[in-house]
Motif scaffolding. Structure first.
Motif, mmCIF file in Angstrom:
data_model
loop_
_atom_site.group_PDB
_atom_site.id
_atom_site.type_symbol
_atom_site.label_atom_id
_atom_site.label_comp_id
_atom_site.label_asym_id
_atom_site.label_seq_id
_atom_site.Cartn_x
_atom_site.Cartn_y
_atom_site.Cartn_z
ATOM 1 N N ALA A 33 90.935 12.704 -48.119
ATOM 2 C CA ALA A 33 90.426 11.553 -47.394
ATOM 3 C C ALA A 33 91.491 10.479 -47.322
ATOM 4 N N LEU A 34 91.518 9.740 -46.244
ATOM 5 C CA LEU A 34 92.495 8.687 -46.048
ATOM 6 C C LEU A 34 91.964 7.376 -46.583
ATOM 7 N N ALA A 35 92.826 6.603 -47.240
ATOM 8 C CA ALA A 35 92.431 5.334 -47.818
ATOM 9 C C ALA A 35 92.185 4.309 -46.729
ATOM 10 N N ALA A 36 91.499 3.216 -47.095
ATOM 11 C CA ALA A 36 91.194 2.153 -46.153
ATOM 12 C C ALA A 36 92.460 1.589 -45.535
ATOM 13 N N THR A 37 92.400 1.385 -44.233
ATOM 14 C CA THR A 37 93.540 0.826 -43.500
ATOM 15 C C THR A 37 93.061 -0.344 -42.654
ATOM 16 N N PRO A 38 93.539 -1.559 -42.956
ATOM 17 C CA PRO A 38 94.301 -1.956 -44.144
ATOM 18 C C PRO A 38 93.453 -1.837 -45.401
ATOM 19 N N ASP A 39 94.060 -2.039 -46.549
ATOM 20 C CA ASP A 39 93.310 -1.882 -47.792
ATOM 21 C C ASP A 39 92.707 -3.180 -48.296
ATOM 22 N N SER A 40 92.940 -4.282 -47.555
ATOM 23 C CA SER A 40 92.371 -5.555 -47.973
ATOM 24 C C SER A 40 92.240 -6.470 -46.770
ATOM 25 N N GLY A 41 91.442 -7.516 -46.921
ATOM 26 C CA GLY A 41 91.255 -8.481 -45.848
ATOM 27 C C GLY A 41 90.601 -9.738 -46.379
ATOM 28 N N THR A 42 90.652 -10.791 -45.561
ATOM 29 C CA THR A 42 90.107 -12.091 -45.953
ATOM 30 C C THR A 42 89.213 -12.629 -44.847
ATOM 31 N N VAL A 43 88.100 -13.248 -45.239
ATOM 32 C CA VAL A 43 87.273 -13.992 -44.294
ATOM 33 C C VAL A 43 87.142 -15.418 -44.812
ATOM 34 N N SER A 44 87.123 -16.360 -43.876
ATOM 35 C CA SER A 44 87.009 -17.765 -44.244
ATOM 36 C C SER A 44 86.281 -18.490 -43.127
ATOM 37 N N ASP A 45 86.027 -19.786 -43.333
ATOM 38 C CA ASP A 45 85.338 -20.554 -42.313
ATOM 39 C C ASP A 45 86.166 -20.737 -41.054
ATOM 40 N N THR A 46 87.488 -20.492 -41.150
ATOM 41 C CA THR A 46 88.354 -20.598 -39.970
ATOM 42 C C THR A 46 88.766 -19.240 -39.413
ATOM 43 N N SER A 47 88.607 -18.176 -40.208
ATOM 44 C CA SER A 47 88.900 -16.805 -39.762
ATOM 45 C C SER A 47 87.754 -15.937 -40.264
ATOM 46 N N THR A 48 86.754 -15.756 -39.414
ATOM 47 C CA THR A 48 85.441 -15.315 -39.891
ATOM 48 C C THR A 48 85.228 -13.808 -39.942
ATOM 49 N N SER A 49 86.208 -12.992 -39.556
ATOM 50 C CA SER A 49 85.953 -11.552 -39.520
ATOM 51 C C SER A 49 87.193 -10.757 -39.888
ATOM 52 N N THR A 50 86.972 -9.622 -40.553
ATOM 53 C CA THR A 50 88.041 -8.675 -40.835
ATOM 54 C C THR A 50 87.500 -7.263 -40.665
ATOM 55 N N GLN A 51 88.362 -6.313 -40.335
ATOM 56 C CA GLN A 51 87.926 -4.945 -40.037
ATOM 57 C C GLN A 51 88.879 -3.952 -40.666
ATOM 58 N N TRP A 52 88.364 -2.767 -41.008
ATOM 59 C CA TRP A 52 89.191 -1.704 -41.549
ATOM 60 C C TRP A 52 88.593 -0.351 -41.189
ATOM 61 N N THR A 53 89.375 0.689 -41.363
ATOM 62 C CA THR A 53 88.917 2.065 -41.169
ATOM 63 C C THR A 53 89.281 2.886 -42.393
ATOM 64 N N ALA A 54 88.596 3.999 -42.571
ATOM 65 C CA ALA A 54 88.902 4.909 -43.671
ATOM 66 C C ALA A 54 88.441 6.301 -43.288
ATOM 67 N N GLY A 55 89.106 7.308 -43.856
ATOM 68 C CA GLY A 55 88.726 8.684 -43.592
ATOM 69 C C GLY A 55 89.836 9.457 -42.895
ATOM 70 N N PRO A 56 89.548 10.684 -42.482
ATOM 71 C CA PRO A 56 88.252 11.375 -42.575
ATOM 72 C C PRO A 56 87.904 11.784 -44.007
ATOM 73 N N PHE A 57 86.588 11.848 -44.286
ATOM 74 C CA PHE A 57 86.090 12.217 -45.601
ATOM 75 C C PHE A 57 85.582 13.660 -45.551
ATOM 76 N N ALA A 58 85.939 14.423 -46.574
ATOM 77 C CA ALA A 58 85.551 15.826 -46.600
ATOM 78 C C ALA A 58 84.584 16.159 -47.724
ATOM 79 N N LEU A 59 84.691 15.433 -48.848
ATOM 80 C CA LEU A 59 83.899 15.785 -50.023
ATOM 81 C C LEU A 59 82.688 14.877 -50.143
ATOM 82 N N ALA A 60 81.555 15.467 -50.444
ATOM 83 C CA ALA A 60 80.329 14.696 -50.637
ATOM 84 C C ALA A 60 80.260 14.170 -52.061
ATOM 85 N N ASN A 61 79.726 12.951 -52.190
ATOM 86 C CA ASN A 61 79.519 12.346 -53.501
ATOM 87 C C ASN A 61 78.038 12.006 -53.632
#
Length: 696
Positions: A33-61
């Motif tokens: 499985a691929l790690a989150a890209t990007p692996d971190s993010g910040t939200v604040s009252d002046t920058s209200t949104s952040t987004q990331w992707t991860a996967g593909p995932f193969a193993l069930a937990n």
């Protein structure tokens, strides 16, 4: 009660693909499985949104089905989230975290961890997307994605600071009051009454409470305040005609047809149930087929009402006038079967939806006056929804409330006398919300938080009933404590039974704590199935009904009894069979509203300095207060004066004095009329006048 089927292992049923969750396109997926890209993010009252992707995932937990989630390589993915907001920002804003994926057959869970690794929120359902809504408190967090049934999917996550929608002002209606009635201690199962059902026979006024193997009948004496109750154990057993009664069950459910008084008790038995019904209030019982062929294996519900004129072959095959429905969950879908002979036999089960449409356990089936059938669901594409049949259960469609978010408790619907639908639900942030539909679920309006005025932050077990089309009540167990209410170690909230009521078609609601001095639970309440500890004592739901005069009755299990209910008490994880019954205030039927009655009880005329002054005593002999009461003085039919408006409580009186008038010689008729413009609705409109003869 513990049900062994999968739906009790999770808050919502899961797709039966776990055994092949590592197979993608017919081949075993070997890529990590691929790690989150990007692996971190910040939200604040002046920058209200952040987004990331991860996967593909193969193993069930699936470690969460037996306790806490265990992470390892490829079994979890973490995104570091920093939140930076100014003081007071959370008064009008919230943090919304969403994680979604393309293939609806896949399933992921998400958790929000604080800087110390404690879980502060989670969404472990079958919803797509999974959604968490929490206060936007500054700090460092981890968004953990757990691939429950990944099917090779990748995920997209967003963390956004959003405005909290303004809530309508609470209703100004007089809050109703409630009294609590516990079952007799002599009943063997009185303290084993988790997930009860309740119904009222409008033929006799009796109330029926069903939990586990037992059916209790409550009859009411309303000549006193509070009302008195007489309990009778009328449980279905082999000795009174139900050969399958009182011995085994994977889930209990009860239903009382209010118009006919027929009482049903159903005990889950795999892909059917052990069901019996009674037409003599539990004195004797008759056997039923139990459910439709190929019904689901879990979480059954029974309901009934008029036949739909659009049904195919939907005509009664016996003298029983109403249709009866048996709906239940299966592994990959949910289905509903109908009965045309009063619940004795059922036709084949018809799918209502599949896991491609909705996950989660559905709520109780309800039938509208026009025969439309509704089954609510807490997770349909990330929204609360109703499965609707307008043809007697032949075909179904899923209709979502787009303003809602998925929750962890079954939603509930109540249906007014002209078909207005009220859907109460637990939102993703734990608050109690309700929405209204006037077109059979196609559109929804007035979606609002009915706990905001009392500071309620967490809610479980919604139960909704309606009476007149513009009147409904929404019962729920709630607490003013925020945070993860399923954290058995750290959550310290105190829970009470609340009821919110609307008298204006859902535009506004008045909410009351019906147990202000008697907690229903202390600490956590687990809604996660058999993975729970002893804090699942209340099980999965409760129920509400309306009696023939419109009083609301809530059937619930009291989880905190004895010394637990005392100040500083310790939770004892009880499940005591209890009914909360409306004691005062307007009911859900306007015909039984408590009304004032205004009448002049005395009239006198006194002569002073050549003037004749009239004085009257105006009494409110009714059962409700009257506002803006005026009184008019007439002499020989001529309007002389009208008093200033006053408010008059029930049972109170006031003295009204009029200025003196000159009278000519002879006999005169002096009359007073209370509420001369008929602006106050009264229980008796014929006693508003009083008169006397005056001789000069």
């Amino acid at each position: 009660m513990v049900s062994p089927v999968f739906a009790r292992l999770r808050p919502r049923p899961r797709l039966a693909a776990l055994a092949v969750a590592c197979v993608v396109g017919g081949l075993v997926a070997a890529a990590p499985a691929l790690a989150a890209t990007p692996d971190s993010g910040t939200v604040s009252d002046t920058s209200t949104s952040t987004q990331w992707t991860a996967g593909p995932f193969a193993l069930a937990n699936v470690t969460g089905t037996t306790g806490d989630v265990t992470c390892g390589p490829q079994l979890c993915d973490d995104f570091a989230l920093h939140v930076s907001t100014p003081s007071g920002y959370g008064d009008s804003h919230q943090l919304t975290v969403k994680v979604g994926w393309a293939n609806a057959a896949a399933d992921f869970d998400i958790y929000l961890l604080d800087s110390k690794g404690a879980v502060v929120a989670s969404s472990a359902s079958s919803a797509d997307p999974e959604v968490m809504v929490v206060p936007p408190t500054s700090g460092d967090y981890t968004v953990r994605v757990v691939p429950y049934a990944p099917l090779g999917e990748s995920v997209t996550g967003t963390a956004t600071l959003t405005d909290i929608a303004p809530n309508p002002a609470p209703s100004t209606a007089t809050p109703p009051t409630y009294s609590q009635y516990g079952a007799p201690e002599s009943f063997a199962q009185a303290h084993n009454a988790g997930e009860p059902s309740i119904g009222s026979s409008h033929k006799t006024g009796s109330t029926f409470y069903q939990a586990l193997y037992d059916t209790y009948k409550a009859t009411w004496d309303d000549s006193t305040i509070p009302s008195k109750v007489t309990w009778t154990d009328v449980s279905a057993t082999p000795t009174n005609g139900c050969l399958t009664g009182g011995s085994t069950s994977l889930d209990p459910i009860g239903f009382t047809d209010p118009t006919t008084g027929r009482v049903f008790e159903s005990q889950l038995a795999g892909k059917t149930s052990l069901m019996c019904w009674s037409d003599d209030e539990g004195k004797t019982w008759s056997p039923s087929q139990g459910g439709g062929i190929n019904s689901g294996v879990d979480h059954q519900t029974v309901g009934g009402g008029p036949y739909s004129p659009n049904g195919i072959g939907a005509l009664p095959t016996s003298t029983y006038p109403n249709a009866v429905y048996y709906c239940s969950q299966d592994i990959a879908d949910a289905s509903c079967a109908s009965s045309h002979d009063g619940g004795t036999t059922f036709g084949p089960a018809v799918p209502m939806y599949s896991l491609l449409d909705c996950g989660g356990l559905h709520g109780h089936v309800k039938v509208a006056p026009d025969g439309t059938v509704y089954v609510p669901n807490k997770s349909c594409g990330g929204n609360q929804a109703v499965a609707v049949s307008e043809d007697g259960g032949t075909t179904w469609s899923v209709r979502k409330d787009p303003a809602s978010t998925a929750g962890d408790s079954d939603p509930s619907v109540g249906i007014g006398s002209k078909g207005t639908v009220y859907m109460g639900y637990q939102a993703a942030d734990g608050t109690p919300r309700i929405a209204v539909s006037r077109d059979k679920g196609k559109t929804w309006t007035d979606d609002q938080n009915v706990g905001a005025s009392l500071g309620i932050h967490n809610t479980v077990f919604p139960a909704v009933v309606a009476g007149d089309d513009d009147r409904a009540s929404f019962a729920f167990i709630g607490t003013t404590t925020g945070g993860n209410y399923q954290d058995a170690t750290n959550f310290k909230g105190v829970w009470h039974l609340y009821v919110a009521t609307t008298y204006d078609g859902g535009k506004s609601w008045v909410t009351v704590d019906t147990t202000p001095n008697d907690p229903v639970q202390r600490g956590s309440i687990c809604t996660g199935g058999t993975t729970c500890g002893n804090d699942r004592n209340l099980l999965d739901f409760m129920d509400a009904t309306v009696d023939r005069t419109g009083r609301v009755e809530v059937g619930y299990a009291d989880g905190c009894t004895g010394t637990c209910a005392q100040p500083g008490g310790t939770q004892n994880f009880d499940a005591y069979a209890t009914i909360a019954r409306q004691q005062s205030g307007n009911t859900l039927y306007a015909a039984y509203d408590a009304l004032p009655n205004l009448t002049p009880t005395t009239l006198s005329v006194a002569k002073t300095s050549g003037l004749y002054a009239a004085t009257t005593t105006v009494a409110n002999t009714g059962k409700a207060a009257a506002s803006g009461v005026t009184t008019r003085l007439l002499v020989d039919g001529v309007n002389v004066a009208t008093s200033s408006p006053v408010d008059l409580a029930a049972g109170r009186s006031t003295t009204v004095a009029f200025p003196g008038v000159r009278l000519g010689k002879g006999t005169h008729t002096v009359q007073v009329v209370v509420d001369p413009a008929n602006s106050v609705k009264e229980s008796d409109e014929t006693d508003n006048s009083r008169q006397m003869q005056v001789l000069r």
